[in-house]
Design a protein around this motif. Structure first.
Motif, mmCIF file in Angstrom:
data_model
loop_
_atom_site.group_PDB
_atom_site.id
_atom_site.type_symbol
_atom_site.label_atom_id
_atom_site.label_comp_id
_atom_site.label_asym_id
_atom_site.label_seq_id
_atom_site.Cartn_x
_atom_site.Cartn_y
_atom_site.Cartn_z
ATOM 1 N N GLN A 195 18.204 15.521 10.466
ATOM 2 C CA GLN A 195 18.564 15.800 11.856
ATOM 3 C C GLN A 195 18.005 17.146 12.313
ATOM 4 O OE1 GLN A 195 21.056 14.218 13.930
ATOM 5 N NE2 GLN A 195 21.850 15.880 15.169
ATOM 6 N N ASP A 196 17.975 18.133 11.398
ATOM 7 C CA ASP A 196 17.506 19.473 11.766
ATOM 8 C C ASP A 196 16.010 19.626 11.592
ATOM 9 O OD1 ASP A 196 18.370 19.245 8.983
ATOM 10 O OD2 ASP A 196 17.757 21.332 8.783
ATOM 11 N N GLY A 197 15.298 18.523 11.355
ATOM 12 C CA GLY A 197 13.839 18.591 11.360
ATOM 13 C C GLY A 197 13.208 18.958 10.029
ATOM 14 N N TRP A 198 14.002 19.113 8.984
ATOM 15 C CA TRP A 198 13.469 19.384 7.647
ATOM 16 C C TRP A 198 12.946 18.071 7.056
ATOM 17 C CZ3 TRP A 198 14.756 17.978 2.564
ATOM 18 C CH2 TRP A 198 14.316 18.837 1.540
ATOM 19 N N SER A 199 12.036 18.143 6.099
ATOM 20 C CA SER A 199 11.531 16.886 5.537
ATOM 21 C C SER A 199 11.181 17.035 4.064
ATOM 22 C CB SER A 199 10.294 16.426 6.315
ATOM 23 O OG SER A 199 9.279 17.402 6.215
ATOM 24 N N CYS A 200 11.174 15.917 3.365
ATOM 25 C CA CYS A 200 10.755 15.921 1.962
ATOM 26 C C CYS A 200 10.107 14.585 1.628
ATOM 27 C CB CYS A 200 11.934 16.200 1.034
ATOM 28 S SG CYS A 200 13.210 14.945 1.016
ATOM 29 N N GLY A 201 9.207 14.626 0.655
ATOM 30 C CA GLY A 201 8.492 13.420 0.254
ATOM 31 C C GLY A 201 8.899 12.993 -1.144
ATOM 32 N N THR A 202 9.169 11.703 -1.317
ATOM 33 C CA THR A 202 9.673 11.206 -2.593
ATOM 34 C C THR A 202 8.893 9.962 -3.010
ATOM 35 O OG1 THR A 202 11.841 11.894 -1.786
ATOM 36 C CG2 THR A 202 11.793 10.612 -3.815
ATOM 37 N N PRO A 203 8.321 9.960 -4.221
ATOM 38 C CA PRO A 203 7.573 8.784 -4.676
ATOM 39 C C PRO A 203 8.497 7.576 -4.846
ATOM 40 C CG PRO A 203 7.134 10.694 -6.080
ATOM 41 C CD PRO A 203 8.271 11.058 -5.195
ATOM 42 N N LEU A 204 8.018 6.400 -4.478
ATOM 43 C CA LEU A 204 8.802 5.174 -4.632
ATOM 44 C C LEU A 204 9.113 4.895 -6.098
ATOM 45 C CD1 LEU A 204 7.038 2.771 -2.100
ATOM 46 C CD2 LEU A 204 9.348 3.742 -1.941
ATOM 47 N N SER A 205 8.199 5.363 -6.998
ATOM 48 C CA SER A 205 8.399 5.095 -8.425
ATOM 49 C C SER A 205 9.705 5.708 -8.929
ATOM 50 C CB SER A 205 7.222 5.651 -9.221
ATOM 51 O OG SER A 205 7.086 7.030 -8.943
ATOM 52 N N GLU A 206 10.211 6.743 -8.251
ATOM 53 C CA GLU A 206 11.464 7.380 -8.670
ATOM 54 C C GLU A 206 12.680 6.643 -8.127
ATOM 55 O OE1 GLU A 206 11.427 9.973 -10.747
ATOM 56 O OE2 GLU A 206 9.227 10.067 -10.705
ATOM 57 N N LEU A 207 12.451 5.698 -7.196
ATOM 58 C CA LEU A 207 13.570 5.025 -6.537
ATOM 59 C C LEU A 207 13.732 3.584 -6.987
ATOM 60 C CD1 LEU A 207 12.692 6.185 -2.890
ATOM 61 C CD2 LEU A 207 14.046 7.408 -4.599
ATOM 62 N N THR B 36 5.561 5.492 3.437
ATOM 63 C CA THR B 36 4.192 5.942 3.667
ATOM 64 C C THR B 36 3.498 6.210 2.340
ATOM 65 O OG1 THR B 36 2.900 7.720 4.690
ATOM 66 C CG2 THR B 36 5.121 8.279 4.053
ATOM 67 N N ARG B 37 2.505 7.081 2.362
ATOM 68 C CA ARG B 37 1.771 7.405 1.140
ATOM 69 C C ARG B 37 1.831 8.911 0.893
ATOM 70 N NH1 ARG B 37 -1.315 4.035 -1.206
ATOM 71 N NH2 ARG B 37 -2.523 5.757 -2.045
ATOM 72 N N LEU B 38 1.885 9.300 -0.389
ATOM 73 C CA LEU B 38 1.939 10.725 -0.735
ATOM 74 C C LEU B 38 0.743 11.478 -0.149
ATOM 75 C CD1 LEU B 38 3.096 10.848 -4.474
ATOM 76 C CD2 LEU B 38 4.290 11.806 -2.499
ATOM 77 N N ASP B 39 -0.423 10.830 -0.174
ATOM 78 C CA ASP B 39 -1.625 11.537 0.292
ATOM 79 C C ASP B 39 -1.717 11.585 1.814
ATOM 80 O OD1 ASP B 39 -2.384 8.975 0.931
ATOM 81 O OD2 ASP B 39 -3.845 8.779 -0.711
ATOM 82 N N GLN B 40 -0.682 11.075 2.477
ATOM 83 C CA GLN B 40 -0.722 11.120 3.943
ATOM 84 C C GLN B 40 0.442 11.909 4.528
ATOM 85 O OE1 GLN B 40 -1.157 7.079 5.295
ATOM 86 N NE2 GLN B 40 -3.211 7.035 4.384
ATOM 87 N N MET B 41 1.155 12.630 3.680
ATOM 88 C CA MET B 41 2.319 13.333 4.205
ATOM 89 C C MET B 41 2.207 14.842 4.012
ATOM 90 S SD MET B 41 5.258 12.673 1.370
ATOM 91 C CE MET B 41 5.480 10.941 1.543
ATOM 92 N N ASP B 42 2.983 15.576 4.789
ATOM 93 C CA ASP B 42 2.974 17.032 4.714
ATOM 94 C C ASP B 42 4.411 17.538 4.891
ATOM 95 O OD1 ASP B 42 1.800 19.485 4.427
ATOM 96 O OD2 ASP B 42 1.312 19.709 6.555
ATOM 97 N N GLU C 20 0.812 -1.230 0.000
ATOM 98 C CA GLU C 20 0.000 0.000 0.000
ATOM 99 C C GLU C 20 0.846 1.282 0.000
ATOM 100 O OE1 GLU C 20 0.023 -2.440 2.259
ATOM 101 O OE2 GLU C 20 -0.418 -1.730 4.304
ATOM 102 N N ALA C 21 2.163 1.159 0.203
ATOM 103 C CA ALA C 21 3.022 2.348 0.239
ATOM 104 C C ALA C 21 3.306 2.848 -1.165
ATOM 105 C CB ALA C 21 4.333 2.011 0.937
ATOM 106 N N ASP C 22 3.429 4.191 -1.331
ATOM 107 C CA ASP C 22 3.825 4.716 -2.643
ATOM 108 C C ASP C 22 4.904 5.801 -2.548
ATOM 109 O OD1 ASP C 22 2.531 6.963 -1.750
ATOM 110 O OD2 ASP C 22 0.974 6.979 -3.285
ATOM 111 N N ALA C 23 5.406 6.051 -1.332
ATOM 112 C CA ALA C 23 6.379 7.146 -1.193
ATOM 113 C C ALA C 23 7.166 6.999 0.113
ATOM 114 C CB ALA C 23 5.657 8.492 -1.194
#
Ligand code: MTE
Ligand code: MO
Length: 537
Positions: free
Chosen positions: A345-357, A405-411, A336-339
């Motif tokens: 460490q400094d609390g920054w974040s980014c979301g990446t689709p699994l299809s790119e990996l 996780t999933r793209l539609d569940q991240m911020d 069910e995961a897609d990303a």
């Protein structure tokens, strides 16, 4: 009146303190070796012959009160002596201070992995010593001179006007000299006090900010990572036109983007990566464990989404690391995961689709950049690099946590501030030569620049001048589709003002659009143009 003789020694000691403080501060700010630390290490090396745990030895050595006392006494007498020499001529102090700086420089050279810029704090120390000695001995010298001209040798005991049977009415000339002496005495004391206090404050501050970062930087330079090779760019990637950005971007020339003011200094021995979320089993990796995995290496061009048309937030490097899909497979990604949501460490974040990996070895957790252990500002000890996605959506520096996780569940950080969640790099091209606004002699003018369409690759580059048709430029071959290419074309240009414009075509046959849009929310579009003047020969 006090006799100021031993005050020369005092000014030497205070100037010495000031130099130690400014050099510690410089070393902390630049995250390079501190001369005092290097000297401590050289000393412990010479006296103990200790090779193991040298990093800890330094801290340990300086911490013992006896060593601190010995160092303080030795340095104090050297600085005091320099001050005494300055009594005759200030430059005589160089006879002591320059060799002292030389010794410090040698101690820094003796440390493994040091560079010319590790000597900056030594130079800072020497300059501070000389300048402070000048600043402190200036009023001192005038004070002595005033006392002399008042007829009071500085060696004599203070005159005692109240002594009975001795009428000492100073002449007007003497009174003036005494007033001058008093003025200079005060200014000497004030300066000495201020410099001493500032030095102590500065060195306390410097040692708190700097120590951790310096130790991490030293460890980083000592890292030897198996499987990391030097970057060797194929010769044919260059079109050979001066003024085009180098095909390989050096680490110290590579753009940096981060949300923190001071990049986190992470000790590789204290770094862990946790992979969790929609996985069969959670994985926690140490740096050592990460390096035990087979290494993958690739040329990848990294692009920042904020790059304007013609902008330069783009760099191309040789990256070494472990493919993200290998690490994810160890954790076992659930269907069910897609990303992934990557957090630093400094609390920054980014979301990446699994299809790119998936199946992309160049989409990696990189530990080296251009054959060097990852620089601190580029994410040491590990950062991700994903070809084809803007940095804000893929290239997490100082990454410590990967949640499947999933793209539609991240911020993630930037999408929660208005940028697009999914962000493939848009095809782009740039004119580097001639520069916008440049003057050139009329006649043959060579144009050149770069173009990129990561994942797809550049098929061609076209240039138009003064509204002409589009002409094909020569495009240098690239080792893969994930890197930028250099291009060049030559026109015969008549005298006058001109406008040139560039566009690229990718391997899917898509032509770069001329429609101009802003970088927000998912990358700028439009053709880069430059104006230049061709001068009558
Ligand atoms: N931890 C962290 N990683 C980050 C960022 C950041 O602000 N913090 N910025 C991202 C952005 S917007 C870009 S374009 C790239 C830039 O990588 P570089 O600084 O190595 O060139 O890092 C990405 N990774
Ligand atoms: Mo970015």
């Amino acid at each position: 009146m006090h006799t100021p003789r031993r005050l020369w020694a005092l000014s030497g000691v205070v100037a010495g303190l000031a130099g130690l403080a400014t050099s510690q501060a410089a070393a902390s700010l630049l995250t390079v070796e501190s001369p005092l630390g290097a000297a401590g290490e050289a000393f412990s090396f010479l006296s103990l012959g200790e090779l193991d745990g040298r990093v800890d030895a330094l801290v340990g050595t300086l911490r013992t009160p006896v060593t601190v006392l010995v160092v303080a006494l030795v340095l104090g007498s050297i600085f005091g002596y320099a001050g005494r020499l300055a009594a005759r001529h200030w430059w005589l102090s160089c006879l002591v201070l320059v060799p002292l700086a030389g010794l410090a420089a040698l101690a820094v050279i003796a440390l493994p992995g040091t560079n010319w810029y590790d000597q900056i704090p030594v130079l800072v120390a020497l300059l501070t010593w000389l300048l402070m000695l000048l600043a402190l001995t200036w009023p001192l010298r005038r004070w002595v001179r005033a006392l002399r001209s008042a007829g009071l040798e500085e060696t004599q005991p203070a005159a005692a006007p109240s002594e009975p049977g001795r009428a000492t009415v100073p002449s007007p000339q003497q009174a003036r000299s005494l007033a001058q002496a008093e003025h200079n005495r005060r200014s000497f004391l004030v300066r000495t006090g201020v410099v001493a206090a500032a030095s102590i404050g500065l060195s306390v501050a410097a040692s708190t900010w700097g120590k951790g970062a310096q130790l991490v930087e030293r460890k980083r330079k000592l890292l030897r990572i198996a499987g990391v090779s030097k970057p060797v760019a194929p010769a044919e990637v260059r079109v050979g036109l001066a003024g085009i950005v180098p095909w390989r971007t050096r680490n110290d020339k590579f753009f940096t983007v981060e949300t923190v003011l001071v990049p986190p200094s992470i000790d590789p021995d204290e770094w862990f990566l946790r992979i969790h979320g929609l996985v069969e089993r959670e994985v926690v990796l140490s740096y050592e464990e990460l390096l035990a995995r087979p290494m993958s290496e690739a040329w990848v061009t990294l692009v920042c989404v904020t790059t304007e048309v013609g902008g330069d937030q783009v760099g191309n490097a040789w990256w070494s690391g472990v493919p993200l899909h290998v690490l994810l497979a160890e954790a076992g990604v659930l269907p069910e995961a897609d990303a992934i949501l990557q957090t630093s460490q400094d609390g920054w974040s980014c979301g990446t689709p699994l299809s790119e990996l998936n199946g992309v070895d160049a989409a990696m957790l990189a530990v080296a950049m251009n054959g060097e252990p990852l620089p601190v500002e580029h994410g040491s000890p590990a950062r991700s690099v994903v070809p084809g996605l803007y940095g804000y959506a893929s290239a997490c520096k100082w990454v410590v946590d990967i949640e499947v996780t999933r793209l539609d569940q991240m911020d993630p950080y930037w999408p929660s501030r208005g940028w697009a969640l999914e962000a493939p790099v848009k095809i782009a091209s740039r004119i580097d030569v001639p520069r916008d606004g440049e003057d050139r002699p009329a006649g043959l003018v060579s144009f050149g620049g770069v173009a990129w369409a990561p994942r797809v690759g550049i098929a061609g580059v076209e240039v138009t001048i003064d509204g002409s048709e589009w002409f094909h430029a020569d495009v240098a071959p690239a080792p893969n589709d994930d890197t930028w290419v250099q291009w060049t074309i030559t026109f015969d240009v008549p005298p006058g003002d001109h406008l040139a414009m560039v566009r690229a075509i990718d391997n899917d046959g898509d032509v770069q659009t001329g429609v101009e849009t802003d970088p927000l929310p998912d990358g700028a579009t439009g053709w880069h143009s430059i104006e230049f003047t061709a001068q009558e020969a």
